[in-house]
Design a protein around this motif. Structure first.
Motif, PDB file in Angstrom:
ATOM      1  N   LEU A  25      -5.225  -2.097  -3.275  1.00 24.43           N
ATOM      2  CA  LEU A  25      -4.039  -2.711  -3.868  1.00 24.43           C
ATOM      3  C   LEU A  25      -3.782  -4.082  -3.253  1.00 24.43           C
ATOM      4  O   LEU A  25      -4.082  -4.324  -2.093  1.00 24.43           O
ATOM      5  CB  LEU A  25      -2.824  -1.802  -3.654  1.00 24.43           C
ATOM      6  N   LYS A  27      -0.576  -6.113  -3.763  1.00 25.00           N
ATOM      7  CA  LYS A  27       0.806  -6.393  -3.385  1.00 25.00           C
ATOM      8  C   LYS A  27       1.272  -5.458  -2.272  1.00 25.00           C
ATOM      9  O   LYS A  27       1.085  -4.235  -2.366  1.00 25.00           O
ATOM     10  CB  LYS A  27       1.738  -6.230  -4.587  1.00 25.00           C
ATOM     11  N   GLU A  29       4.185  -4.383  -1.630  1.00 27.39           N
ATOM     12  CA  GLU A  29       5.131  -3.387  -2.141  1.00 27.39           C
ATOM     13  C   GLU A  29       4.388  -2.206  -2.761  1.00 27.39           C
ATOM     14  O   GLU A  29       4.792  -1.052  -2.603  1.00 27.39           O
ATOM     15  CB  GLU A  29       6.080  -4.003  -3.185  1.00 27.39           C
ATOM     16  N   ASP A  30       3.293  -2.496  -3.476  1.00 26.24           N
ATOM     17  CA  ASP A  30       2.487  -1.427  -4.076  1.00 26.24           C
ATOM     18  C   ASP A  30       1.797  -0.606  -2.994  1.00 26.24           C
ATOM     19  O   ASP A  30       1.678   0.616  -3.108  1.00 26.24           O
ATOM     20  CB  ASP A  30       1.440  -2.014  -5.027  1.00 26.24           C
ATOM     21  N   LYS A  31       1.347  -1.278  -1.935  1.00 28.07           N
ATOM     22  CA  LYS A  31       0.701  -0.572  -0.828  1.00 28.07           C
ATOM     23  C   LYS A  31       1.681   0.388  -0.158  1.00 28.07           C
ATOM     24  O   LYS A  31       1.332   1.529   0.142  1.00 28.07           O
ATOM     25  CB  LYS A  31       0.156  -1.567   0.200  1.00 28.07           C
ATOM     26  N   ALA A  34       2.166   3.399  -2.261  1.00 30.09           N
ATOM     27  CA  ALA A  34       0.997   4.275  -2.184  1.00 30.09           C
ATOM     28  C   ALA A  34       0.933   5.005  -0.848  1.00 30.09           C
ATOM     29  O   ALA A  34       0.532   6.176  -0.796  1.00 30.09           O
ATOM     30  CB  ALA A  34      -0.277   3.464  -2.413  1.00 30.09           C
TER      31      ALA A  34
END
Length: 195
Positions: A25, A27, A29-31, A34
């Motif tokens: 990933l 970004k 924020e996405d990490k 996750a």
């Protein structure tokens, strides 16, 4: 990876798939989202592999949600310390100290105590294998807010001279304008640091 994760919901292969997915990933924020999902699917008290993977993810939290990163680190602290004291002292403790410093500094900054925020950040060291950029930007912001624009400029120019990072370059240009420095001044200062 999602398919592998779905087929291995409770074993080491699933942990590895979750780790690979997080690394893929872009970004922060996405990490973080996750990582939180992986922690729900693979509770650290049951999966030793996830406990050690989390330590490599703590730098993600430093930029997005250092308070949550610190909470997570503290929750894992006792388990890891018992399992491998040398690993804890050399790898984990510096990350715990790093996150703690960032959280303390943010509390001072939120209360308008920017000099104290900068003072805390001055003592914080970026642990090995962690991205130093978030700390550099926080130090510069706190110094600038505390009325130490020259210090902020020095912090940014030193890092920019080493990395030529565009985000730091933008912050450096803004700081230079506050100090009345031209683009040529900035270029000369950066070249002086590089040489």
């Amino acid at each position: 990876l999602e398919e592998i994760l779905a087929r291995n919901p409770a074993n080491a292969v699933g942990v590895q798939a979750a780790t690979s997915l997080i690394e893929a990933l872009d970004k922060p924020e996405d990490k973080v989202a996750a990582v939180e999902r992986a922690l729900r699917q693979f509770p650290p008290e049951k999966f030793k592999e996830i406990r050690f993977a989390v330590f490599s993810w703590l730098d993600i939290y430093s930029a997005v949600d250092p308070a949550r990163g610190l909470e997570l680190a503290r929750a894992l602290q006792s388990q890891t310390g018992k399992e491998n004291k040398r690993y804890f002292q050399s790898y984990f403790q510096p990350r715990l100290d790093y996150l703690n410093g960032i959280v303390q500094s943010r509390k001072f900054a939120a209360a308008g105590q920017y000099a104290q925020a900068y003072s805390v950040l001055e003592k914080v060291k970026t642990p090995a294998m962690m991205n130093p950029k978030p700390l550099v930007l926080m130090k510069a912001n706190a110094a600038s807010a505390a009325g130490k624009s020259t210090t902020a400029y020095e912090v940014l120019s030193k890092y920019f001279a080493e990395t030529a990072d565009p985000e730091v370059g933008d912050a450096l240009a803004k700081c230079a304008m506050e100090l009345g420095k031209s683009q040529d001044d900035v270029s000369n200062d950066v070249w002086t640091i590089r040489n």
